[in-house]
Design an enzyme around this catalytic site. Structure first.
Site, PDB file in Angstrom:
ATOM      1  N   GLU A 158       0.805  -1.340   0.039  1.00  0.00           N
ATOM      2  CA  GLU A 158      -0.097  -0.091  -0.141  1.00  0.00           C
ATOM      3  C   GLU A 158       0.764   1.167   0.021  1.00  0.00           C
ATOM      4  OE1 GLU A 158      -3.121  -0.638   2.925  1.00  0.00           O
ATOM      5  OE2 GLU A 158      -4.230  -2.146   1.657  1.00  0.00           O
TER       6      GLU A 158
HETATM    7  C1  HEC Z   1      -3.361   1.114  -2.105  1.00  0.00           C
HETATM    8  C2  HEC Z   1      -4.722   1.344  -1.400  1.00  0.00           C
HETATM    9  C3  HEC Z   1      -5.137   1.875  -0.075  1.00  0.00           C
HETATM   10  C4  HEC Z   1      -4.539   2.966   0.695  1.00  0.00           C
HETATM   11  C5  HEC Z   1      -3.449   3.861   0.168  1.00  0.00           C
HETATM   12  C6  HEC Z   1      -5.122   2.812   1.941  1.00  0.00           C
HETATM   13  N1  HEC Z   1      -5.958   1.899   2.152  1.00  0.00           N
HETATM   14 FE1  HEC Z   1      -7.311   1.598   3.580  1.00  0.00          FE
HETATM   15  N2  HEC Z   1      -7.710  -0.088   2.546  1.00  0.00           N
HETATM   16  C7  HEC Z   1      -7.454  -0.612   1.346  1.00  0.00           C
HETATM   17  C8  HEC Z   1      -7.550  -2.146   1.430  1.00  0.00           C
HETATM   18  C9  HEC Z   1      -7.370  -3.014   0.106  1.00  0.00           C
HETATM   19  C10 HEC Z   1      -8.260  -2.481   2.589  1.00  0.00           C
HETATM   20  C11 HEC Z   1      -8.872  -3.834   3.143  1.00  0.00           C
HETATM   21  C12 HEC Z   1      -7.738  -4.770   3.501  1.00  0.00           C
HETATM   22  C13 HEC Z   1      -8.235  -5.758   4.024  1.00  0.00           C
HETATM   23  O1  HEC Z   1      -9.147  -6.117   4.552  1.00  0.00           O
HETATM   24  O2  HEC Z   1      -7.237  -6.924   4.356  1.00  0.00           O
HETATM   25  C14 HEC Z   1      -8.347  -1.082   3.572  1.00  0.00           C
HETATM   26  C15 HEC Z   1      -8.960  -1.057   4.765  1.00  0.00           C
HETATM   27  C16 HEC Z   1      -9.174   0.163   5.346  1.00  0.00           C
HETATM   28  C17 HEC Z   1     -10.051   0.301   6.551  1.00  0.00           C
HETATM   29  C18 HEC Z   1     -10.991  -0.618   7.019  1.00  0.00           C
HETATM   30  C19 HEC Z   1     -12.712  -0.343   6.704  1.00  0.00           C
HETATM   31  C20 HEC Z   1     -13.420  -1.439   7.095  1.00  0.00           C
HETATM   32  O3  HEC Z   1     -14.516  -1.208   7.036  1.00  0.00           O
HETATM   33  O4  HEC Z   1     -12.932  -2.355   7.659  1.00  0.00           O
HETATM   34  C21 HEC Z   1      -9.763   1.569   6.798  1.00  0.00           C
HETATM   35  C22 HEC Z   1     -10.694   2.381   7.858  1.00  0.00           C
HETATM   36  C23 HEC Z   1      -9.045   2.118   5.949  1.00  0.00           C
HETATM   37  N3  HEC Z   1      -8.423   1.324   5.084  1.00  0.00           N
HETATM   38  C24 HEC Z   1      -8.485   3.357   6.227  1.00  0.00           C
HETATM   39  C25 HEC Z   1      -7.155   3.930   5.528  1.00  0.00           C
HETATM   40  C26 HEC Z   1      -6.516   4.873   5.843  1.00  0.00           C
HETATM   41  C27 HEC Z   1      -6.679   5.732   7.111  1.00  0.00           C
HETATM   42  C28 HEC Z   1      -5.417   5.017   4.968  1.00  0.00           C
HETATM   43  C29 HEC Z   1      -4.252   5.908   5.164  1.00  0.00           C
HETATM   44  C30 HEC Z   1      -3.343   5.769   6.275  1.00  0.00           C
HETATM   45  C31 HEC Z   1      -5.370   3.865   3.926  1.00  0.00           C
HETATM   46  N4  HEC Z   1      -6.926   3.494   4.273  1.00  0.00           N
HETATM   47  C32 HEC Z   1      -4.697   3.536   2.883  1.00  0.00           C
HETATM   48  C33 HEC Z   1      -6.785   0.110   0.555  1.00  0.00           C
HETATM   49  C34 HEC Z   1      -6.020   1.061   0.890  1.00  0.00           C
END
Ligand code: HEC
Ligand code: HEC
Length: 434
Positions: A205
């Protein structure tokens, strides 16, 4: 019919009285003069005829009573003897009120005691959410995959991270994540604070090597010292504070402004008849067993069940075979037969396709069909004939008419209409663009 002895006796008494009066008049005026009877003979006729009438009445009453008893023996035996009959005491007891089935989203997301939501923290968190310096090559921020103008997700099956490397899971929406007890598809994070540093340090990520380098990046940007001081009282920059500020910002990303919420709060006109029918189906088929509570996810903060994880797919079926949904085992150990996932929120689901943990299902229609078949064992049918549904079972080449819950295409369209009522008005406007 109740049998009133008092009334009967009164009627009998009055009849006898009336009868004798009538007899006296009859005998005295007509009979006696006609056959020239006088004195005691006249009285004898009156008494003789009178007793004849009384005897007949007694016979009729006796026959009535006997026939009642033999026709309704239970009446005779059940009637309690006068002296033991007693009035049951009446006790009023208030039954506990059942918990409401449908819930609207609160206007504020609850915050943990050790990270209260303050305006300065939210402002810092917002800046960090859009901060590309938090990624190794300076190209990605949280918003790259969680586009706030696209329902808080990225509309891609899987999200490309730093350098274009692709993760294994679909990006869920950040909207209303504040109401989830378990975060990530496999539920591995238990709070937004715990979740927030995950993507920054995740190699596919944002790919920062460690907490020290994250803190270093932010120290190099002068504006942050003051922002951290405003939010936390003094300007020390730490990865924990980064997480706390982002979590505080995420607690403001909530969407209580949907037609569904207006309906549950009492606006009976908020949903059209198609949406109401879909909502009823959602309840009747049992989607609500898992997608429950204000966030339509059993994993919401309000769920009584601490462990909001579920097996998916629960029932094998043909609809599933088109999609690679069985490879990733989620929270279950690798190699397990069945996978375990947390229940996702269905809020704004119409805006956050593609669907499921690996984004392998493109349309909401397919997602609903898969859920109905695999989680509720509901048959999918295209055809309703006069209320009976004919089902073709390809395995044993057999036709049958079934009573099992069957969803027609029309039913599925209704459920989708209901799911669309979960879309926030402001997000809908943002997605539609200026
Ligand atoms: C490259 C793409 C990417 C980036 C950049 C990213 N995310 Fe995500 N995010 C995801 C993915 C894919 C998941 C699910 C991963 C899993 O479930 O294993 C996720 C899951 C989440 C969730 C959980 C939501 C839920 O309903 O469970 C949150 C909250 C979240 N991200 C916040 C953030 C925050 C805050 C940042 C920055 C610090 C961030 N993400 C950066 C792709 C990204
Ligand atoms: C036994 C629990 C359970 C029941 C019942 C259930 N679901 Fe789900 N639902 C889940 C789980 C778990 C997932 C996530 C599965 C995954 O992605 O691997 C999910 C995912 C979904 C998704 C995709 C969400 C997204 O963001 O990708 C939709 C849409 C959905 N369900 C709708 C429904 C409908 C409609 C019903 C009723 C026909 C239903 N669900 C019944 C547990 C359930």
């Amino acid at each position: 019919m109740e049998f009133d002895l008092g009334l009967l006796l009164t009627v009998v008494g009055l009849s006898i009285l009336g009868g004798f009066t009538f007899l006296f008049v009859l005998v005295g005026r007509d009979l006696a003069p006609a056959v020239s009877l006088a004195g005691p003979r006249r009285w004898l006729i009156v008494v003789g005829l009178g007793f004849g009438v009384i005897a007949l009445s007694i016979k009729v009453v006796a026959i009535m009573l006997l026939s009642r008893m033999s026709l309704h023996p239970e009446m005779a035996s059940l009637a309690p003897p006068e002296e033991t009959a007693e009035i049951l005491p009446v006790r009023f007891e208030a039954l506990p009120r059942p918990a409401p089935l449908w819930k609207a989203l609160p206007e504020l997301a609850p915050a943990p005691a050790d990270n209260p939501t303050t305006p300065a923290k939210v402002a810092l968190g917002r800046a960090l959410f859009f901060e590309t310096a938090l990624s190794l090559d300076g190209t990605m921020s949280c918003a790259s995959c969680h586009d706030l103008a696209r329902g808080g997700a990225d509309a891609k099956p899987l999200s490309p991270g730093v350098g274009g490397s692709i993760g294994a899971r679909n990006a869920p929406s950040v909207y209303n994540a504040a109401f989830q007890k378990r975060l990530f598809w496999d539920g591995r994070a238990r709070s937004l604070e715990e979740q927030a540093t995950g993507p920054i340090l995740n190699p596919v990520e944002m790919a920062m090597p460690d907490a020290k380098s994250v803190e270093g990046r932010l120290r190099d940007i002068p504006a942050y010292a003051e922002r951290f001081a405003l939010a936390f009282g003094e300007g020390t920059i730490s990865i924990e504070r980064v997480a706390e500020a982002i979590a505080a910002f995420e607690r403001t990303l909530i969407t209580p402004d949907s037609a569904y919420d207006r309906f549950v709060r009492g606006d009976m006109n908020a949903l059209n008849s198609r949406q109401l029918r879909g909502m009823t189906l959602f309840q009747e088929i049992g989607c609500i067993q898992c997608h429950s509570g204000p966030n339509l996810s059993g994993a919401s903060l309000f769920a009584a069940d601490e462990n909001g994880l579920r097996i998916f797919p629960a029932v094998e079926n043909d609809t599933l075979s088109h999609y690679p949904l069985r490879e990733d085992k989620g929270a279950a150990a690798a190699g397990s037969e069945r996978a375990i996932w947390r229940i996702p929120s269905l809020r704004n689901v119409a805006l956050t396709g593609p669907y499921f943990h690996n984004g392998s299902v493109a349309t909401l229609r397919e997602a609903v069909r898969i859920m109905a078949a695999s989680q509720r064992n509901v048959l999918l049918a295209e055809d309703h004939l006069a209320g009976r549904t004919i089902v073709w079972q390809p395995d044993d080449a057999r036709l049958s008419v079934t009573d099992r819950a069957v969803l027609t295409e029309n039913d599925i369209a209704d459920i989708i209409a209901f799911l669309e009522s979960l879309t926030s008005d402001s997000l809908k406007r943002a997605t539609a663009g200026p």
